[in-house]
Write an enzyme that holds these catalytic residues in place. Sequence first.
Site, PDB file in Angstrom:
ATOM      1  N   ALA B  51      67.996 -31.417  68.549  1.00 24.77           N
ATOM      2  CA  ALA B  51      68.031 -32.878  68.591  1.00 24.77           C
ATOM      3  C   ALA B  51      67.689 -33.337  69.997  1.00 24.77           C
ATOM      4  CB  ALA B  51      69.407 -33.395  68.184  1.00 24.77           C
ATOM      5  N   GLU B  52      67.012 -34.485  70.078  1.00 27.77           N
ATOM      6  CA  GLU B  52      66.495 -34.996  71.349  1.00 27.77           C
ATOM      7  C   GLU B  52      67.576 -35.194  72.401  1.00 27.77           C
ATOM      8  OE1 GLU B  52      65.581 -35.800  68.236  1.00 27.77           O
ATOM      9  OE2 GLU B  52      64.185 -37.494  68.324  1.00 27.77           O
ATOM     10  N   ASN B  53      68.800 -35.439  71.954  1.00 26.42           N
ATOM     11  CA  ASN B  53      69.873 -35.701  72.908  1.00 26.42           C
ATOM     12  C   ASN B  53      70.500 -34.426  73.468  1.00 26.42           C
ATOM     13  OD1 ASN B  53      70.837 -35.334  70.271  1.00 26.42           O
ATOM     14  ND2 ASN B  53      72.775 -36.319  70.745  1.00 26.42           N
TER      15      ASN B  53
END
Lengths: 217, 217, 218, 218
Positions: B51-53
Amino acid sequence: MSGSAFKPLDRDGIAERIARDIPEGWFVNLGIGIPTKVSDFVNDREVIFHAENGVIGIGPTPDAGNINPYLVNAGVQHISLIVGAALVHHADSFAIARGGHLDLCVLGAFEVAENGDLANWARSPDEPVKQVGGAMDLAVGAKRLWVAMEHNTKGRGDSRVRKICSYPLTAKGVVKRVYTDLAVLEVTPHGFAVLDMIPGMTKATLEERTEAALIWP
Amino acid sequence: MSGSAFKPLDRDGIAERIARDIPEGWFVNLGIGIPTKVSDFVNDREVIFHAENGVIGIGPTPDAGNINPYLVNAGVQHISLIVGAALVHHADSFAIARGGHLDLCVLGAFEVAENGDLANWARSPDEPVKQVGGAMDLAVGAKRLWVAMEHNTKGRGDSRVRKICSYPLTAKGVVKRVYTDLAVLEVTPHGFAVLDMIPGMTKATLEERTEAALIWP
Amino acid sequence: MIDKFVPTLAAAMAGIQDGATVLAAGFGPGTPATLMQGLAEQGARDLTLVMNAGGRDDGPVADLLRTGHIRKLICSFVRADSVAGRQFAAGTLELEIVPQGTLAERIRAAGAGVQAFFTPTGADTILAEGRETRVINDRLCLLEYPIFGDVALIDAWQSDRFGNLTHRDSARNFNPIMAMAAKQTIVQTAHVVELGAIPPENVHTAGVFVQRVLHVPV
Amino acid sequence: MIDKFVPTLAAAMAGIQDGATVLAAGFGPGTPATLMQGLAEQGARDLTLVMNAGGRDDGPVADLLRTGHIRKLICSFVRADSVAGRQFAAGTLELEIVPQGTLAERIRAAGAGVQAFFTPTGADTILAEGRETRVINDRLCLLEYPIFGDVALIDAWQSDRFGNLTHRDSARNFNPIMAMAAKQTIVQTAHVVELGAIPPENVHTAGVFVQRVLHVPV
């Protein structure tokens, strides 16, 4: 050379003189050579020392019996960590240097010019050895750059404190202060201002030993 | 619209169809919407979801009673971690996406064109809302980009599988494969090649429902 | 003795100037909600706020926007149906939309002394209109500049008195890079720990990047 | 099941091609000495070796240079009195000297998809002669390109079967960024640990960057 009664500082003496000017709380990178010794003289203050290889918070040099082989400084000498240290990788470590997070960097030099130019990595443009290391990164990135060096070359006694650097530059206009075995010089818009001299040093002798013009208080 | 006997896949059905094509060991980023559901259908293989985070190794969605408020995916939904997960910061997380380390990214889209152009962030250049998020980074950075979307718009039934995108682009020439509720299409140098259709779907109906030309096996 | 802890929210926020650029971390968890509230109360005007998303109608971003002290928002995502979306539509808020990865990289660049960089992200989109592009290794790239903060508002799980931080789980997100990118990095930490409690190899944000820390227990 | 462990040094080094660019980590500790020995034995020729320093007369770099398989060395520091220094003086080794921070940043750029960047480092020196510079924010900057590796040779303290790594103390140095920057990242690890033994928040190099791991007990 003058015969006046003074005793140039030895390398420890230069390091001790620099240490005196570092306030508590600064975040400092020390180059190889004389600068590395500076940390030995700030034991009464919390100053945090950084090394290019990712160490934040260098502690005292360990005894032979307490060496951690996984822990070295930028000179690949064994070190310890202070309580409260942090370890990062090489890009993060140079982000600290290049991103303006060092209050101070102290480097050795071959020559410093009155406009703040620094020459500390090569004695000729076509020198076969190329020892850049991290000096260019530190020189342009630190908030303050101080130089620790002998005032004159061994042998010929040429002044390392110059009107113009004769060696290839590490960076232009970056040096803020020079600590030599004879004096402390501040780089100002008008040239080198003398901040301090060793006991017994005279104006005349320091000027004789210095190629660049000196500004007196 | 054709009256032939087929039942379009629902959103879970599209996700399941995509999951079937992901081999063990791939490192995969799933966009918001249908793509997020893909991970529910690969429980028999070790596939690592990013996930991008900064989450590497998203696990199953936790029960209401086991929510960790400090752990979310790129849609800010609560998640769990797999054993063997890793957590990094946002720049390192996007280094994974932008540096070519994702074997696959699955995104939703408004439109995909036969040259691989992707439009998935705005319906007009001067739309007042601007919802770029991480789609542009993922679209240019992943080794493979697959799209999950309904074949036609709700209401008017316009084809989202296009000769040319009519909406602002997310990136040019990046889509490799499109999974819709009707078919699986591969983007080739000559246009969309049909890889698969849902049961009951006919060539004629799929062509009727698709603006772009289709290449048949 | 180095001690970066400050006793009050007012002390944490002291000195933020009108016109400052404020980096605010967070992606769901990891949002420094107390400090953002403090910024709303502190009174500095004409601010540029840099954060991932414009938020919804409630929460720390909305509260900060509602005070009217934000002139410009730099972020990757704004909903039409949000305070930010409506302020933008009404012309009272400037908006710069940046792809999320480019946003992270521009912030990191500011912290790392990178003065500009070329990235393929967005280069072939309307976000690149009128801007400098260049083909490098057969890829069209867009020139991007660092985002320097005057202030960064940071959330942490643990802090020691040097400002060495840990961030819990995905609450890490923008916190370490925004801490690097600002002149004045202000942290709210859930826990205060003794120096040495965080192992050196597991510090997530080093104290060198931190100026002030406020203890905000959870 | 994902399992990146390989049983032998030969398996770890298999497939490295003539002409490859090899990133080798290490700054004193953290040098993947066994893998570098393996590279010398593996036989690929005409290699470009990227590492911090050219070493002395003994140790892993010297051994690798002596086999004559290195065409070019990219590094920040070479001694005259070393194998590298003498090979360069004799004209048998190409040398590209890069400031150490620029070297680290160029390697990270390769891993992060940054296609080029401007930095002040070296911009006003002879290293910038004939190269593209630009004044940004009143500072003269030099354009630098990423250093992509075909192969990275990495040292780790711990690895699990996903290739999640820890690095001990300052043995971290170039390891995490070189692991990011190569197509084929090969690791030698002192310890093999179970999946989950490394807490997710304290993984130093994520397995996504790692292709092969060899257990080399210390």
